[in-house]
Design a protein around this motif. Sequence first.
Motif: not given
Length: 400
Positions: A169-182, A213-226
């Motif tokens: 995924i791309c967040n915020p998205n290119n080409p739509t500008g959509y911002l995925y929420s937490q 709006a605030k960006h939430f990074s996928a790096m901060n998803l608990a349980g997905l460290e690997q």
Amino acid sequence: MPRLSDKGLSLPPSPIRKLVPYAEEAARHGVKVYHLNIGQPDIPTPQVAIDAVKNIHDKIFAYGHSAGLETYRRKLVGYYQSVGIELGYENLLITDGGSEAIFMAMSVCLSEGDEVLIPEPFYANYNGFAVEAGIKVKTIPASIDNDFALPPIEEFDRHITPRTKAILICNPNNPTGYLYSQQELEQLRDIVLKHDLFLICDEVYREFCYDGAKHFSAMNLAGLEQNVIMIDSVSKRYSMCGVRLGTLASRNEEVLDAVLRMGQARLCPPYLAQVAALAALDTPKSYFEEVHDEYMARRDCIVKALNEIEGVYCPTPRGAFYSIVRLPVDDSERFARWLLEEFRYNDRTVMLAPAAGFYGTPGLGRNEVRIAYVLKREDLLAAAECMKEALKVYPGRTIR
């Protein structure tokens, strides 16, 4: 004559640059072309980066570390902390642009014939990276009618096969500008864990989020460290597209080791680019505030102007600096080429990126274009005026 490889013959053309020769021909004849097709920021590069390049020394001609300069990676740690992402410098690899980072991530996480699952529409070059890596792109349709929100999680489940090894995924998205929420990303996490997938998240536009709006990074998803691989770049954040410097971040040591070994093809990221990027990290906060406000003003300007044109629908993006726009035309690629070859409005015209190339499903996006609102507001208004006048006379117009 020797024949190219199957891979060489199957590489898809870029929908962003496909019409460039027609724009160049128009410009040669004195036509002013408003380029809405490419995300090349016109905001000035931070002065600290320019000054750093002016003061270079002879060490730039030596080999550097394959992972990137340690001084740069250590300073990047501070930047990521400032946006709420905790990483060590050993979690970061410096690449020749975000594009190389995505290609490397695909290459080390998926074997030939495996599938990467991507919500549509998506950055068109992902297709090319997949072909180069010998993997298959599988897509999940999203719709302009709900402003390209992430498809329901059940849709992901339905599209995953035994060959699916990653979601991109791309967040915020290119080409739509959509911002995925937490919340959306946390739902995606459940799918990733359920099927034991990698999640490759392209976050190069994280600084461009609007309306509070605030960006939430996928790096901060608990349980997905690997599982998570984050892609970053200096191109958009500091208006340094030509520097070609990106970052691949992961807490998975196997991923990092594999990427390092793959990097033998280019030995090390360019020293000069890292000198510029290292200095750019000292950019004052006020720079980002001004850039953010300017892009939000440009967004409001072009969205309003386009939605006032009969038959046109332009969603209001909450991030990045792109939007997909639906036009009252039979075929947006034909329309975009017609604009460059035949249409003139006071010796002006517009270059657009046909949206079909941002989809993997045949037929989708045929009456849509992607725009990049990286021009000054007066130029965006002039471009919108050109499009309005063009749609009045275009032979393939679908509203009469």
